[in-house]
Design an enzyme around this catalytic site. Structure first.
Site, PDB file in Angstrom:
ATOM      1  N   GLY A  35       0.800  -1.226   0.085  1.00 29.65           N
ATOM      2  CA  GLY A  35      -0.013   0.070   0.061  1.00 29.65           C
ATOM      3  C   GLY A  35       0.723   1.261   0.011  1.00 29.65           C
ATOM      4  O   GLY A  35       0.313   2.391  -0.297  1.00 29.65           O
ATOM      5  N   ASP A  55      -4.586   1.542  11.592  1.00 31.60           N
ATOM      6  CA  ASP A  55      -5.855   1.267  11.931  1.00 31.60           C
ATOM      7  C   ASP A  55      -5.794   0.970  13.274  1.00 31.60           C
ATOM      8  O   ASP A  55      -5.679   1.554  14.414  1.00 31.60           O
ATOM      9  CB  ASP A  55      -6.662   0.191  11.248  1.00 31.60           C
ATOM     10  N   GLU A  88       4.063   3.866   5.569  1.00 33.00           N
ATOM     11  CA  GLU A  88       2.869   3.065   5.857  1.00 33.00           C
ATOM     12  C   GLU A  88       1.726   3.862   5.084  1.00 33.00           C
ATOM     13  O   GLU A  88       1.939   4.827   4.839  1.00 33.00           O
ATOM     14  CB  GLU A  88       2.568   2.777   7.391  1.00 33.00           C
ATOM     15  N   ASP A  89       0.584   2.963   4.544  1.00 29.98           N
ATOM     16  CA  ASP A  89      -0.378   3.868   4.055  1.00 29.98           C
ATOM     17  C   ASP A  89      -1.559   4.132   5.107  1.00 29.98           C
ATOM     18  O   ASP A  89      -1.957   5.039   4.865  1.00 29.98           O
ATOM     19  CB  ASP A  89      -0.935   2.686   2.723  1.00 29.98           C
ATOM     20  N   PHE A 107     -14.046   2.180   5.305  1.00 30.72           N
ATOM     21  CA  PHE A 107     -13.147   1.329   4.852  1.00 30.72           C
ATOM     22  C   PHE A 107     -12.646   2.189   3.480  1.00 30.72           C
ATOM     23  O   PHE A 107     -13.465   2.421   2.677  1.00 30.72           O
ATOM     24  CB  PHE A 107     -13.453   0.020   4.309  1.00 30.72           C
ATOM     25  N   VAL A 108     -11.434   2.536   3.267  1.00 32.10           N
ATOM     26  CA  VAL A 108     -11.165   3.425   2.243  1.00 32.10           C
ATOM     27  C   VAL A 108     -10.146   2.608   1.132  1.00 32.10           C
ATOM     28  O   VAL A 108      -9.352   1.825   1.617  1.00 32.10           O
ATOM     29  CB  VAL A 108     -10.408   4.672   2.797  1.00 32.10           C
ATOM     30  N   ASP A 117      -6.067  -1.017  -0.910  1.00 31.46           N
ATOM     31  CA  ASP A 117      -6.888  -1.946  -1.855  1.00 31.46           C
ATOM     32  C   ASP A 117      -8.096  -2.627  -1.054  1.00 31.46           C
ATOM     33  O   ASP A 117      -8.317  -2.633   0.075  1.00 31.46           O
ATOM     34  CB  ASP A 117      -5.975  -3.211  -1.968  1.00 31.46           C
ATOM     35  N   ARG A 129      -5.792  -0.092  -6.003  1.00 33.18           N
ATOM     36  CA  ARG A 129      -4.541   0.696  -5.567  1.00 33.18           C
ATOM     37  C   ARG A 129      -4.205   1.779  -6.440  1.00 33.18           C
ATOM     38  O   ARG A 129      -3.695   2.583  -6.197  1.00 33.18           O
ATOM     39  CB  ARG A 129      -3.559  -0.515  -5.311  1.00 33.18           C
ATOM     40  N   LYS A 189      -6.337   6.267  11.121  1.00 31.39           N
ATOM     41  CA  LYS A 189      -7.755   6.023  11.442  1.00 31.39           C
ATOM     42  C   LYS A 189      -7.951   5.775  12.895  1.00 31.39           C
ATOM     43  O   LYS A 189      -7.951   4.677  13.455  1.00 31.39           O
ATOM     44  CB  LYS A 189      -8.243   4.891  10.693  1.00 31.39           C
TER      45      LYS A 189
END
Ligand code: XMP
Ligand code: MG
Length: 180
Positions: free
Chosen positions: A46, A104, A100-101, A153-154, A160, A166, A132
């Protein structure tokens, strides 16, 4: 053009770019004086669009490497990390910038941070595109985040759903009809 499976766009490509510019200012300020080039480590997969834009704005000598882990959420302990793709670089005594993307629950990043600590990195700076915080389980804050997002949830810009989306240039929320 917005993909017709996307309910709404949370962050446009322009907004993301502006966020990454600020992130680059943060790491440039922090690492400009580094004697040994910091090692930027992307967490696959990601991180790719974020990392790609970010490194083009970096103004100090740096090296690049990648790690991919399979994380087992839920009841599993944090020792249960499986490294799918390991670094090629010895991180001992290196300044590491972890990219990182999204954070969570923070289980994944906690596990990755443990790997770097065990391998005796000199310092670890943890940077994420998205945070998040509403779903956080572990008490762990990134050193830098570009955006905080609500509990959606994005997908897009590296993120993805079942390996798809992506490639979207923006970050959006999937339509419920697409995944339910
Ligand atoms: P944890 O909970 O370990 O999660 O902090 C980190 C990983 O979970 C995935 N993740 C998402 N992926 N949209 C995604 O496409 C999301 O909204 C989302 N939330 C968590 C992601 O792989 C991340 O590295
Ligand atoms: Mg990830």
């Amino acid at each position: 053009m917005i993909d017709n499976r996307i309910d709404k766009v949370l962050l446009t490509a322009d907004e993301i770019e502006a966020g990454i510019n600020k992130c680059a200012q943060y790491i440039n300020k922090k690492f400009k004086q580094s004697k040994i080039p910091p090692l930027m480590v992307g967490v696959l997969k990601g991180c790719i669009p974020f990392l790609g834009r970010l490194i083009s704005k970096v103004e100090f000598d740096m090296e690049l490497d990648f790690i991919a882990v399979a994380s087992y959420h839920g009841t599993e302990s944090t020792q249960n990390v499986k490294i799918v793709t390991d670094l090629a670089t010895d991180v001992k005594n290196r300044d590491v910038i972890l990219i990182e993307d999204i954070v969570d629950t923070a289980f994944t990043i906690h596990q990755i941070l443990e790997i770097f600590k065990n391998r005796q990195a000199k310092s670890i700076t943890f940077v994420t595109l998205l945070d998040k915080p509403s779903r956080r389980i572990l008490n762990l804050k990134p050193d830098y985040f570009c955006f905080t997002i609500p509990n959606y949830f994005v997908v897009g810009f590296g993120l993805d759903y079942n390996q798809k989306f992506r490639n979207l240039p923006y970050i959006g929320v999937l339509k419920k009809s697409y995944y339910s």
